[in-house]
Design a protein around this motif. Structure first.
Motif, PDB file in Angstrom:
ATOM      1  N   LEU A   1      48.696  20.411  21.187  1.00 60.18           N
ATOM      2  CA  LEU A   1      48.151  20.424  22.269  1.00 60.18           C
ATOM      3  C   LEU A   1      47.768  22.034  22.378  1.00 60.18           C
ATOM      4  O   LEU A   1      48.499  22.672  21.876  1.00 60.18           O
ATOM      5  CB  LEU A   1      48.746  20.352  23.594  1.00 60.18           C
ATOM      6  N   ARG A   2      46.587  22.191  23.072  1.00 59.50           N
ATOM      7  CA  ARG A   2      46.168  23.748  23.338  1.00 59.50           C
ATOM      8  C   ARG A   2      46.432  24.312  24.708  1.00 59.50           C
ATOM      9  O   ARG A   2      46.490  25.350  25.050  1.00 59.50           O
ATOM     10  CB  ARG A   2      45.052  24.066  23.021  1.00 59.50           C
ATOM     11  N   GLN A   3      46.744  23.216  25.531  1.00 58.87           N
ATOM     12  CA  GLN A   3      47.010  23.373  26.883  1.00 58.87           C
ATOM     13  C   GLN A   3      47.682  22.171  27.452  1.00 58.87           C
ATOM     14  O   GLN A   3      47.663  20.784  26.982  1.00 58.87           O
ATOM     15  CB  GLN A   3      45.795  23.695  27.785  1.00 58.87           C
ATOM     16  N   PRO A   4      48.456  22.366  28.346  1.00 64.37           N
ATOM     17  CA  PRO A   4      49.426  21.266  29.013  1.00 64.37           C
ATOM     18  C   PRO A   4      48.364  20.112  29.404  1.00 64.37           C
ATOM     19  O   PRO A   4      47.428  20.358  29.917  1.00 64.37           O
ATOM     20  CB  PRO A   4      49.977  21.759  30.186  1.00 64.37           C
ATOM     21  N   ALA A   5      49.101  19.133  29.307  1.00 62.09           N
ATOM     22  CA  ALA A   5      48.329  17.794  29.459  1.00 62.09           C
ATOM     23  C   ALA A   5      49.181  16.629  30.022  1.00 62.09           C
ATOM     24  O   ALA A   5      49.573  15.678  29.400  1.00 62.09           O
ATOM     25  CB  ALA A   5      47.559  17.112  28.333  1.00 62.09           C
ATOM     26  N   PRO A   6      49.583  16.935  31.419  1.00 66.94           N
ATOM     27  CA  PRO A   6      50.798  16.148  31.903  1.00 66.94           C
ATOM     28  C   PRO A   6      50.155  14.554  32.006  1.00 66.94           C
ATOM     29  O   PRO A   6      51.257  13.585  31.802  1.00 66.94           O
ATOM     30  CB  PRO A   6      51.046  16.632  33.352  1.00 66.94           C
ATOM     31  N   ASP A   7      48.778  14.150  32.041  1.00 71.09           N
ATOM     32  CA  ASP A   7      48.534  13.061  32.081  1.00 71.09           C
ATOM     33  C   ASP A   7      48.949  12.035  30.888  1.00 71.09           C
ATOM     34  O   ASP A   7      49.133  10.754  30.903  1.00 71.09           O
ATOM     35  CB  ASP A   7      47.127  12.717  32.413  1.00 71.09           C
ATOM     36  N   LEU A   8      49.238  12.849  29.843  1.00 69.47           N
ATOM     37  CA  LEU A   8      49.321  11.893  28.561  1.00 69.47           C
ATOM     38  C   LEU A   8      50.691  11.522  28.453  1.00 69.47           C
ATOM     39  O   LEU A   8      51.286  10.776  27.587  1.00 69.47           O
ATOM     40  CB  LEU A   8      48.905  12.893  27.518  1.00 69.47           C
ATOM     41  N   PHE A   9      51.899  11.934  29.388  1.00 70.71           N
ATOM     42  CA  PHE A   9      53.058  11.827  29.424  1.00 70.71           C
ATOM     43  C   PHE A   9      53.565  11.011  30.559  1.00 70.71           C
ATOM     44  O   PHE A   9      54.717  10.269  30.451  1.00 70.71           O
ATOM     45  CB  PHE A   9      53.872  13.054  29.112  1.00 70.71           C
ATOM     46  N   GLU A  10      53.175  11.404  31.752  1.00 69.66           N
ATOM     47  CA  GLU A  10      53.898  10.960  33.041  1.00 69.66           C
ATOM     48  C   GLU A  10      53.610   9.409  32.996  1.00 69.66           C
ATOM     49  O   GLU A  10      52.682   9.068  33.184  1.00 69.66           O
ATOM     50  CB  GLU A  10      53.207  11.663  34.215  1.00 69.66           C
ATOM     51  N   GLY A  11      54.780   8.997  33.401  1.00 68.16           N
ATOM     52  CA  GLY A  11      54.805   7.413  33.694  1.00 68.16           C
ATOM     53  C   GLY A  11      54.344   6.678  32.444  1.00 68.16           C
ATOM     54  O   GLY A  11      54.056   5.223  32.600  1.00 68.16           O
ATOM     55  N   MET A  12      54.337   7.086  31.269  1.00 65.89           N
ATOM     56  CA  MET A  12      54.149   6.162  30.160  1.00 65.89           C
ATOM     57  C   MET A  12      55.374   5.484  29.740  1.00 65.89           C
ATOM     58  O   MET A  12      56.356   5.900  29.929  1.00 65.89           O
ATOM     59  CB  MET A  12      53.854   7.034  28.751  1.00 65.89           C
TER      60      MET A  12
ATOM     61  N   MET B   1      59.198  15.513  26.222  1.00 67.77           N
ATOM     62  CA  MET B   1      57.992  16.441  25.600  1.00 67.77           C
ATOM     63  C   MET B   1      57.065  17.109  26.348  1.00 67.77           C
ATOM     64  O   MET B   1      56.763  18.188  25.890  1.00 67.77           O
ATOM     65  CB  MET B   1      57.360  14.972  24.880  1.00 67.77           C
ATOM     66  N   HIS B   2      56.806  16.835  27.493  1.00 64.70           N
ATOM     67  CA  HIS B   2      55.915  17.570  28.260  1.00 64.70           C
ATOM     68  C   HIS B   2      56.554  18.802  28.531  1.00 64.70           C
ATOM     69  O   HIS B   2      55.932  19.933  28.354  1.00 64.70           O
ATOM     70  CB  HIS B   2      55.685  16.695  29.579  1.00 64.70           C
ATOM     71  N   ARG B   3      57.788  18.806  29.036  1.00 66.89           N
ATOM     72  CA  ARG B   3      58.656  20.210  29.131  1.00 66.89           C
ATOM     73  C   ARG B   3      58.663  21.121  27.900  1.00 66.89           C
ATOM     74  O   ARG B   3      58.273  22.304  28.000  1.00 66.89           O
ATOM     75  CB  ARG B   3      59.936  19.914  29.599  1.00 66.89           C
ATOM     76  N   ALA B   4      58.915  20.728  26.641  1.00 67.94           N
ATOM     77  CA  ALA B   4      59.165  21.171  25.744  1.00 67.94           C
ATOM     78  C   ALA B   4      57.575  22.026  25.321  1.00 67.94           C
ATOM     79  O   ALA B   4      57.509  23.217  24.716  1.00 67.94           O
ATOM     80  CB  ALA B   4      59.423  20.472  24.557  1.00 67.94           C
TER      81      ALA B   4
END
Length: 223
Positions: free
Chosen positions: A155-166, A99-102
């Motif tokens: 999102l309007r800008q990347p937010a890796p903290d929402l996805f990494e390690g979830m 998801m983050h990559r897309a």
């Protein structure tokens, strides 16, 4: 509309799609339901004038359902992206990584990007428009799911903290995401929750005008 939409979808292959619907539905019936949900999601998305509409799939782009989805967007009634539905691959990694990559890819080209799955038929064109509008005043938007996850993120800008390690596919995904968003200083908006079609009991929440809704419900009531 200054936003793009990415639809995440898995090929509706019998025995691999909607397996939690089995044995209430047989493998073929579960796959047919998965295809119905996929085409419904694309049809609803195509009613909104996105800057771009993308179907991001796994494991590859060859399943006939994906070609049917592209045909839906080419119809004259479609409002989106000059009748174009771009196919892409989800690639490797867990759900969060994919998801983050897309989203990062989409945000490199568009001011706002929304990403949805195909399991929640309540994500209709009206809800999608509301989600896009919410990004005009928020950093992120979510449509929670009644099972504790969420059916859409924007999102309007990347937010890796929402996805990494979830840890995904649990009843605490949305709650954990709220904590992460707060810690990251993300201003987010939530719309009304929707139902995912994951298990037989969920089928009672199909839209009333869903094709073969009564047959699906009868099948799930049989011993």
């Amino acid at each position: 509309m200054n936003a793009a939409l990415i639809i995440f979808a898995k090929a509706p292959v019998a025995g691999q799609a909607k397996t939690r619907m089995i044995p209430a539905l047989d493998a073929q019936g579960a796959a047919r339901l998965a295809q119905q949900l996929l085409l419904h999601a694309v049809h609803q998305a195509a009613q909104v004038p996105w800057d771009a509409l993308e179907l991001c799939v796994s494991p590859d782009t060859t399943h006939p359902a994906f070609a049917l989805a592209q045909d839906l967007v080419r119809k004259p009634t479609a409002a989106t992206a000059q009748g174009r539905l771009t196919l892409s691959l989800q690639g490797d990694g867990d759900l969060g990584q994919r998801m983050h990559r897309a989203l990062v890819r989409g945000l490199s080209q568009h001011a706002a990007v929304l990403l949805m799955g195909t399991d929640a038929p309540g994500l209709n064109a009206t809800v999608l428009q509301q989600a896009a509008l919410a990004l005009q005043t928020h950093d992120a938007v979510f449509v929670p799911a009644h099972d504790g996850g969420y059916a859409l993120v924007g999102l309007r800008q990347p937010a890796p903290d929402l996805f990494e390690g979830m840890v995904w596919s649990t009843a605490s995904v949305m709650a954990d995401t709220r904590i992460r968003a707060q810690q990251a200083g993300v201003r987010w908006c939530e719309l009304a929750p929707v139902h995912d079609m994951d298990e037989p009991v969920d089928l009672q929440h199909l839209p009333l005008d869903w094709p073969n809704r009564s047959d699906l419900l009868k099948a799930t009531l049989q011993p």
